[in-house]
Design a protein around this motif. Structure first.
Motif, PDB file in Angstrom:
ATOM      1  N   PRO A   1      -4.524  -4.522   6.030  1.00  0.00           N
ATOM      2  CA  PRO A   1      -4.724  -3.931   7.573  1.00  0.00           C
ATOM      3  C   PRO A   1      -5.394  -2.547   7.373  1.00  0.00           C
ATOM      4  O   PRO A   1      -5.963  -2.163   6.360  1.00  0.00           O
ATOM      5  CB  PRO A   1      -3.295  -3.476   7.884  1.00  0.00           C
ATOM      6  CG  PRO A   1      -2.704  -3.261   6.414  1.00  0.00           C
ATOM      7  CD  PRO A   1      -3.287  -4.440   5.695  1.00  0.00           C
ATOM      8  N   GLU A   2      -6.161  -1.855   8.465  1.00  0.00           N
ATOM      9  CA  GLU A   2      -6.992  -0.882   8.536  1.00  0.00           C
ATOM     10  C   GLU A   2      -6.003   0.307   8.013  1.00  0.00           C
ATOM     11  O   GLU A   2      -4.707   0.284   8.221  1.00  0.00           O
ATOM     12  CB  GLU A   2      -7.377  -0.536   9.877  1.00  0.00           C
ATOM     13  CG  GLU A   2      -8.558  -1.396  10.425  1.00  0.00           C
ATOM     14  CD  GLU A   2      -9.006  -1.198  11.827  1.00  0.00           C
ATOM     15  OE1 GLU A   2      -8.695  -0.088  12.020  1.00  0.00           O
ATOM     16  OE2 GLU A   2      -9.595  -1.701  12.245  1.00  0.00           O
ATOM     17  N   VAL A   3      -6.503   1.309   7.267  1.00  0.00           N
ATOM     18  CA  VAL A   3      -5.788   2.531   6.776  1.00  0.00           C
ATOM     19  C   VAL A   3      -6.402   3.640   7.276  1.00  0.00           C
ATOM     20  O   VAL A   3      -7.481   3.808   7.545  1.00  0.00           O
ATOM     21  CB  VAL A   3      -5.736   2.651   5.309  1.00  0.00           C
ATOM     22  CG1 VAL A   3      -4.977   1.203   4.754  1.00  0.00           C
ATOM     23  CG2 VAL A   3      -7.291   2.444   4.621  1.00  0.00           C
ATOM     24  N   ALA A   4      -5.602   4.647   7.361  1.00  0.00           N
ATOM     25  CA  ALA A   4      -6.249   5.955   8.047  1.00  0.00           C
ATOM     26  C   ALA A   4      -6.167   6.947   6.959  1.00  0.00           C
ATOM     27  O   ALA A   4      -6.594   8.004   7.226  1.00  0.00           O
ATOM     28  CB  ALA A   4      -4.972   6.480   9.039  1.00  0.00           C
TER      29      ALA A   4
ATOM     30  N   ARG B   1      -7.687   1.212  -1.351  1.00  0.00           N
ATOM     31  CA  ARG B   1      -8.298   1.257  -0.081  1.00  0.00           C
ATOM     32  C   ARG B   1      -8.610   2.546   0.268  1.00  0.00           C
ATOM     33  O   ARG B   1      -7.844   3.530   0.266  1.00  0.00           O
ATOM     34  CB  ARG B   1      -7.052   0.706   0.720  1.00  0.00           C
ATOM     35  CG  ARG B   1      -6.652  -0.910   0.364  1.00  0.00           C
ATOM     36  CD  ARG B   1      -7.754  -1.821   0.804  1.00  0.00           C
ATOM     37  NE  ARG B   1      -8.288  -1.474   2.316  1.00  0.00           N
ATOM     38  CZ  ARG B   1      -7.367  -1.778   3.372  1.00  0.00           C
ATOM     39  NH1 ARG B   1      -6.454  -2.686   3.288  1.00  0.00           N
ATOM     40  NH2 ARG B   1      -8.048  -1.728   4.575  1.00  0.00           N
ATOM     41  N   VAL B   2      -9.501   2.770   1.205  1.00  0.00           N
ATOM     42  CA  VAL B   2     -10.058   4.108   2.186  1.00  0.00           C
ATOM     43  C   VAL B   2     -10.297   3.678   3.544  1.00  0.00           C
ATOM     44  O   VAL B   2     -10.590   2.295   3.860  1.00  0.00           O
ATOM     45  CB  VAL B   2     -11.117   4.510   1.432  1.00  0.00           C
ATOM     46  CG1 VAL B   2     -10.753   5.269  -0.225  1.00  0.00           C
ATOM     47  CG2 VAL B   2     -12.485   3.635   1.379  1.00  0.00           C
TER      48      VAL B   2
ATOM     49  N   LEU C   1       0.804  -1.189  -0.114  1.00  0.00           N
ATOM     50  CA  LEU C   1       0.181  -0.011  -0.104  1.00  0.00           C
ATOM     51  C   LEU C   1       0.830   1.433  -0.032  1.00  0.00           C
ATOM     52  O   LEU C   1       1.705   1.280   0.898  1.00  0.00           O
ATOM     53  CB  LEU C   1      -0.829  -0.079   1.128  1.00  0.00           C
ATOM     54  CG  LEU C   1      -2.140  -1.155   1.219  1.00  0.00           C
ATOM     55  CD1 LEU C   1      -2.835  -1.124   2.644  1.00  0.00           C
ATOM     56  CD2 LEU C   1      -3.091  -0.872   0.191  1.00  0.00           C
ATOM     57  N   LEU C   2       0.268   2.238  -0.996  1.00  0.00           N
ATOM     58  CA  LEU C   2       1.401   3.508  -0.933  1.00  0.00           C
ATOM     59  C   LEU C   2       0.144   4.545  -0.821  1.00  0.00           C
ATOM     60  O   LEU C   2      -0.816   4.560  -1.245  1.00  0.00           O
ATOM     61  CB  LEU C   2       1.923   3.469  -2.423  1.00  0.00           C
ATOM     62  CG  LEU C   2       3.141   2.498  -2.804  1.00  0.00           C
ATOM     63  CD1 LEU C   2       3.585   2.782  -4.313  1.00  0.00           C
ATOM     64  CD2 LEU C   2       4.277   2.251  -1.865  1.00  0.00           C
ATOM     65  N   THR C   3       0.816   5.793  -0.110  1.00  0.00           N
ATOM     66  CA  THR C   3       0.120   6.968  -0.058  1.00  0.00           C
ATOM     67  C   THR C   3       0.104   7.916  -1.430  1.00  0.00           C
ATOM     68  O   THR C   3       1.103   7.558  -2.069  1.00  0.00           O
ATOM     69  CB  THR C   3       0.294   7.582   1.092  1.00  0.00           C
ATOM     70  OG1 THR C   3       1.858   8.046   0.778  1.00  0.00           O
ATOM     71  CG2 THR C   3       0.416   6.937   2.431  1.00  0.00           C
TER      72      THR C   3
END
Length: 252
Positions: free
Chosen positions: A224-227, A216-217, A177-179
């Motif tokens: 995993p959960e993401v913020a 992912r949101v 996962l990347l921002t």
């Protein structure tokens, strides 16, 4: 194609221009129609990481289903990778070279003897989720060289255009996962620029459909959960790659 393999339409369009991509079987108005099975076979052969993202379950991948925390040995991972790629098992010796710091292709073991975890293990072992991420990783594809005829006039070799996989970019699982900020930095590295794209520019690319919506949101119940909004590495690299290709759509 874009929806199934979670890539931008431009990336799917680029695939159709590859020499060995299946021919279209029909045309509906201005849309070319392709044989689903042949396209799926091509994507599996050339872009296994993206092919994996288009499958619904481990069973669809040709991999046995099980708990993400199941423990697997190197030998078992080699057998599973062979089954996934439709060939003989990957030798343990080969997998060990992937673990070397110089390659860094394979993540280190999740469990080691004497690590205090339960159950105790007598050799290095990997979680099923770690192993499957490794097995379905994006791979470089070597193209076959075409021999020129003796009478053919040789052209001066063109300077090859680097792809994302050839650039000095970090390797990893297609599902990493990347921002948005990380994507901007990776894009700058791929294009040889020191200053990354402004986040406002990336927002524009999103509104134009050039950058896919986040994978992912917050609150999507994924693990995993993401913020914050995040993108898979495969999604980010398809976007970066499309910006490096000649003839890509220009920014409005």
């Amino acid at each position: 194609m874009a929806k199934r393999y979670k890539v931008h339409r431009n990336a799917a369009l680029l695939w159709t221009g590859e020499p060995d991509f299946p021919d279209a079987i029909d045309k509906a108005e201005n849309t070319l129609v392709y044989d689903e099975a042949k396209v799926d076979e091509w994507v599996k052969r050339h872009k296994p990481g993206l092919w994996a993202s288009g499958q619904k379950s481990a069973k669809d991948l040709g991999l046995p289903e099980g708990n993400d925390r199941d423990l697997l040995t190197l030998e078992e991972i080699g057998e599973l990778e062979g089954a996934f790629l439709g060939r003989e098992a990957t030798p343990v010796e080969t997998l060990r070279t992937y673990l070397s710091p110089s390659k860094g292709t394979m993540p280190g073991p999740d469990r080691e003897p004497g690590d205090g975890g339960k159950p105790e293990v007598e050799e290095r072992m990997w979680f099923r989720s770690t192993a499957y991420d490794f097995i379905t990783r994006p791979r470089k594809v070597r193209r076959k060289k075409t021999e020129s005829t003796p009478t053919a006039k040789k052209k001066a070799p063109a300077t090859p255009r680097a792809t994302v996989s050839e650039a000095a970019l970090p390797t990893g699982s297609s599902s990493d996962l990347l921002t948005l900020k990380e994507i901007a930095e990776l894009d700058a590295a791929a294009r040889g620029r020191s200053k990354p794209l402004a986040l406002s520019s990336l927002a524009t690319y999103r509104s134009q459909g050039l950058l896919a919506q986040p994978d992912r949101v917050p609150g999507d119940k994924g693990q995993p959960e993401v913020a914050e909004e995040m993108w898979f590495r495969s999604t980010a690299y398809e976007f970066i790659n499309s910006r490096r290709k000649p003839g890509r759509p220009s920014k409005a």
